[in-house]
Design an enzyme around this catalytic site. Structure first.
Site, PDB file in Angstrom:
ATOM      1  N   HIS A  16       0.958  -1.196  -0.121  1.00  0.00           N
ATOM      2  CA  HIS A  16       0.019   0.080   0.080  1.00  0.00           C
ATOM      3  C   HIS A  16       0.938   1.369  -0.059  1.00  0.00           C
ATOM      4  O   HIS A  16       0.563   2.401  -0.607  1.00  0.00           O
ATOM      5  CB  HIS A  16      -0.790   0.005   1.097  1.00  0.00           C
ATOM      6  CG  HIS A  16      -0.610   0.329   2.676  1.00  0.00           C
ATOM      7  ND1 HIS A  16      -0.149  -0.693   3.428  1.00  0.00           N
ATOM      8  CD2 HIS A  16      -0.053   1.321   3.238  1.00  0.00           C
ATOM      9  CE1 HIS A  16       0.465  -0.145   4.293  1.00  0.00           C
ATOM     10  NE2 HIS A  16       0.340   1.239   4.567  1.00  0.00           N
ATOM     11  N   ASP A  68       0.033  -7.703   1.215  1.00  0.00           N
ATOM     12  CA  ASP A  68       0.601  -6.099   1.653  1.00  0.00           C
ATOM     13  C   ASP A  68       2.240  -6.034   1.635  1.00  0.00           C
ATOM     14  O   ASP A  68       2.719  -5.401   2.559  1.00  0.00           O
ATOM     15  CB  ASP A  68       0.059  -5.451   2.922  1.00  0.00           C
ATOM     16  CG  ASP A  68       0.169  -3.960   2.798  1.00  0.00           C
ATOM     17  OD1 ASP A  68       0.256  -3.356   1.748  1.00  0.00           O
ATOM     18  OD2 ASP A  68       0.130  -3.449   4.002  1.00  0.00           O
ATOM     19  N   SER A 121       4.725   2.545   8.012  1.00  0.00           N
ATOM     20  CA  SER A 121       4.145   1.530   7.210  1.00  0.00           C
ATOM     21  C   SER A 121       5.613   1.023   6.362  1.00  0.00           C
ATOM     22  O   SER A 121       6.190   1.739   5.668  1.00  0.00           O
ATOM     23  CB  SER A 121       3.191   1.748   6.346  1.00  0.00           C
ATOM     24  OG  SER A 121       1.959   1.976   6.918  1.00  0.00           O
TER      25      SER A 121
END
Length: 497
Positions: free
Chosen positions: A137, A167, A238
């Protein structure tokens, strides 16, 4: 020590001397205890020095068409309406009032595209020759990916591949001699163990946070058993590494649980063993291939397990089989409970798609299946996962047979299925529910459902249904396997005494 000048009796002096000696003996013990407490606290300084250079900042850009300077981006027709009806002059060039209209649209020079910042994330060096791992993402939809190392060198990265299901993404920069991370063994990870994260929360490079492992095998997706921690993770973290006290990366920080958008004490990381399996496929093929068997499943509850004789709530309950899929060819049936695949235990339903997905397409596997009170081994050939097909709804049943039997104790009125109905539903038998009341209605059954089994007894026709109903214990809930559309599931009916 400085002595105290105290006048006292001989016995008093002896008491104070004894007290002083005892205190002097306890002082080293207290100091030793304090040192032990200090030594017991984690020190992350060496870990930061060791792993920090391997963590990178990732910025993504997207190309957008520059806005033409013609009255704030309004087209010619809008400007013309404003002039004609409201008398508002719209400038075509900034700071130039009442300038003439631009040339017709077909004669304009194409507006150039500009790269604008899209997002910020983190990543880490997987190999010394420039392969970098991050979240899918983070790079999803980006036109450009820029990687900045801790020494401030910046590189334009090439996207090698991204897998949205897990992911995980891999990008490549043209550099050599980079400090690669050490990959840890996730199976050694323990709940309560200290861990550390390095990343770029809110764009703040090389930020370090720490905490403990809160839980393992946390199910929040089909293919991943996440690591839950209380390490502070915020937007920008992230894709960064989760590091154990040995300086090994054991996860990729991916998600947080939040009601505010910021950290609230619960964060999730992708286990590194799963991430490495994905990254190897991305580096080899640019995509990930997964296995499938073509079933739709649901959890096995404790009450259902006891009702069907399974005893323990385990496995994955099949409620639909895709026609022509490997499960269909292998002879699996709706209502089966898959307990193992190639000897690997399926404790909960989420384990099945993970284990099947990690199996190479074309592999011949063995399933351990619980069906109507007995366990059996079945062979199946794993196929490659395809885009999910939209289930088609069954058409209306035109020919309606007459009701010829009822099971009043269950609150059911059922009829035989016609050959046309069996063909349409792609089943070999069963009885159709014509009406429900009392206990059956409470259990969720409704008109049009097709009953396939009662209390572990297969039902293909009315005679078998009535025989199965006659055998049930009126003091216990009975499991009824039924079909609704393309889904097959269980209902627990408590008979009326």
């Amino acid at each position: 020590m400085k002595s105290l000048n105290v006048k006292t009796s001989g016995s008093g002096v002896s008491f104070f001397l004894a007290l002083a000696c005892a205190f002097s003996l306890q002082m080293p013990l207290m100091a030793s205890a304090q040192q032990g407490m200090v030594k017991g606290l984690p020190d992350f300084t060496e870990l930061v020095e060791q792993v920090g250079p391997s963590v990178v900042n990732i910025r993504t850009l997207e190309k957008v068409r520059a806005q033409p300077q013609n009255g704030g981006g309004m087209d010619d027709e809008t400007q013309d309406l404003l002039r004609r009806f409201f008398g508002i002059p719209i400038p075509n060039v900034p700071n130039t009032p009442n300038a003439p209209r631009q040339a017709p649209r077909q004669g304009r020079t194409p507006v150039p595209e500009e790269s604008q910042p899209r997002g910020v994330g983190s990543g880490f060096v997987l190999t010394s020759d420039g392969f970098i791992m991050t979240n899918a993402h983070v790079v999803d939809g980006a036109d450009e990916v820029l990687v900045t190392l801790t020494d401030k060198r910046e590189f334009k990265a090439k996207l090698i591949g991204a897998d949205k299901r897990t992911d995980v993404a891999v990008v490549k920069i043209q550099a050599t001699g980079l400090p690669a991370v050490k990959v840890g063994d996730v199976s050694r990870l323990k709940v309560g163990e200290w861990v550390m994260a390095i990343g770029s929360p809110f764009g703040l490079d090389n930020s370090v946070t720490a905490g403990i492992v809160s839980a393992k095998q946390r199910d929040t997706g089909d293919y991943l058993p996440f690591i839950q921690t209380d390490v502070a993770i915020n937007p920008g973290n992230s894709g960064g590494p989760l590091i154990n006290m040995r300086g090994e990366v054991i996860g990729i920080n991916s998600q947080i649980y939040s009601r505010s958008g910021g950290f609230m004490g619960i964060s999730f990381a992708i286990p590194m063993d799963e991430a490495m399996r994905v990254s190897e496929q991305l580096r080899s093929n640019g995509r990930v291939t997964r296995g499938r068997i073509g079933v739709q499943i649901e959890p096995v509850t404790k009450e259902l397990a006891e009702s069907i004789g399974l005893g323990k709530a385990q496995g994955a309950l099949i409620n639909r089989i895709e026609p022509g899929a490997p499960a269909d060819k292998a002879g699996l049936e709706a209502g089966d409970v898959i307990l193992k695949i190639d000897g690997k235990q399926i404790e909960k339903s989420a384990d099945l798609p993970r284990l099947v997905g990690n199996t190479k397409p074309g592999t011949k596997s063995t399933l351990t299946v619980f069906r109507r009170g007995a366990t059996k081994e079945m062979s199946i050939v794993i196929a490659e996962l395809e885009p999910e097909k939209v289930a088609k709804r069954s058409s209306e049943i035109e020919e309606k047979p007459k009701a010829s039997a009822s099971a009043q104790g269950l609150g059911l009125v059922v009829t035989e299925l016609t050959d046309a109905q069996k063909t349409e539903l792609k089943i070999k038998g069963g009885v159709r529910v014509e009406s429900v009341q009392d206990q059956a209605a409470k259990a969720g059954l409704r008109e049009g459902d097709v009953i396939l089994a009662v209390g572990n007894h297969e039902v293909t026709q009315m005679k078998e249904f009535e025989a199965a109903v006659a055998k049930i214990d009126k003091n216990l809930a009975v499991s009824v396997l039924f079909r609704r559309g393309e889904l097959t599931r269980f209902a627990l009916i408590r008979p009326i005494r």
